[in-house]
Design an enzyme around this catalytic site. Structure first.
Site, PDB file in Angstrom:
ATOM      1  N   SER A   9       4.196   2.634   8.335  1.00 32.33           N
ATOM      2  CA  SER A   9       3.982   1.517   7.418  1.00 32.33           C
ATOM      3  C   SER A   9       5.262   1.227   6.647  1.00 32.33           C
ATOM      4  O   SER A   9       5.875   2.132   6.081  1.00 32.33           O
ATOM      5  CB  SER A   9       2.865   1.840   6.427  1.00 32.33           C
TER       6      SER A   9
ATOM      7  N   ASP B  84       1.044  -7.880   2.775  1.00 31.12           N
ATOM      8  CA  ASP B  84       1.263  -6.481   2.379  1.00 31.12           C
ATOM      9  C   ASP B  84       2.767  -6.230   2.254  1.00 31.12           C
ATOM     10  O   ASP B  84       3.381  -5.546   3.070  1.00 31.12           O
ATOM     11  CB  ASP B  84       0.639  -5.556   3.423  1.00 31.12           C
TER      12      ASP B  84
ATOM     13  N   HIS C 216       0.824  -1.216   0.000  1.00 27.99           N
ATOM     14  CA  HIS C 216       0.000   0.000   0.000  1.00 27.99           C
ATOM     15  C   HIS C 216       0.853   1.259   0.000  1.00 27.99           C
ATOM     16  O   HIS C 216       0.383   2.319  -0.413  1.00 27.99           O
ATOM     17  CB  HIS C 216      -1.009  -0.009   1.153  1.00 27.99           C
TER      18      HIS C 216
END
Length: 235
Positions: A189, A113, A74
């Site tokens: 992240s 992810d 992402h």
């Protein structure tokens, strides 16, 4: 996973321009809210393991080999990353390692992810990527109650892309999923999750809420994931 899980860093906090990465950040003072005693700013990131950590707009990544960075899907897919740059170990006082254009992205084909980002070797300032970063080594494994650290760029634009390190403990590991209590915020992240030897266990990808006391989650690097990464390191 709970549907209320908050993916950290989905929204970019700044837009990069052709003038470079750090130069576009506001000069207004900011601070990280609710940062506890286990969080510290890394003012000089020129030494290991900090010089393996890179900043994306809205996220973080870690260098694992020649021109090769590991981060979240992402983050790699957000904000048309090809128009953006990667800033190597930018910090508030230390010398940064340069700003590098993205060459290509390789997403992990599974649900995890996880993505590989390759950058061009020469920065916009004429620096060599591989001479200005270190490569983080993979850990053999990890277990519950192991102490960890998370290094990255929480609230990147708001803190003028200062690097922070938080520490905590692994609470749960199952397959490629791990849960831990090290403090994190949006912008973390893709941050490396390291053991006490500064070896790479995995990367952070989400958290359960805005409060620092809540749980954070990471992609745990199983042998299969490590093989995928190693097969995609530039030769």
């Amino acid at each position: 996973m709970n549907e209320n899980v908050m993916v950290k860093g989905l929204t970019a906090l700044t837009i990069l321009t052709s003038l470079g990465f750090a130069e576009n950040i506001s000069n207004q003072p900011h601070s990280i809210a609710k940062a506890e005693k286990n969080v510290k700013e890394i003012t000089d990131a020129t030494k290991e393991p900090y010089n393996s950590v890179v900043a994306f707009v809205g996220g973080t990544g870690v260098v694992v080999g020649k021109n090769t960075i590991v981060t979240n899907k992402h983050i790699a897919k957000s904000n048309d990353i090809f128009k953006n740059r990667v800033s190597a170990h930018h910090s508030s006082k230390g010398k940064g390692g340069g700003n590098y254009d993205v060459k290509d992205i390789v997403e992990y084909p599974g649900k995890e992810d996880l993505a590989i980002v390759h950058v061009h070797e020469t920065s916009t300032e004429g620096l060599n990527f591989n001479k200005n970063v270190s490569y983080t080594k993979f850990a053999d494994g990890a277990k519950v109650k192991d102490r960890i650290s998370v290094i990255g760029y929480p609230k990147g634009a708001q803190t003028k892309y200062k690097m922070f390190e938080s520490t905590g403990t692994i609470n749960h590991i199952s397959g490629t999923f791990m849960e831990f209590d090290a403090y994190a915020q949006p912008g973390n992240s893709g941050s490396p999750v390291l053991n006490s030897k500064h070896e790479l266990i995995g990367i952070l990808y989400a958290g359960s809420g805005k409060d620092e006391s809540e749980k954070n989650f990471g992609v745990y690097f199983t042998p299969q994931l490590k093989e995928f990464i190693q097969n995609n390191i530039e030769k």
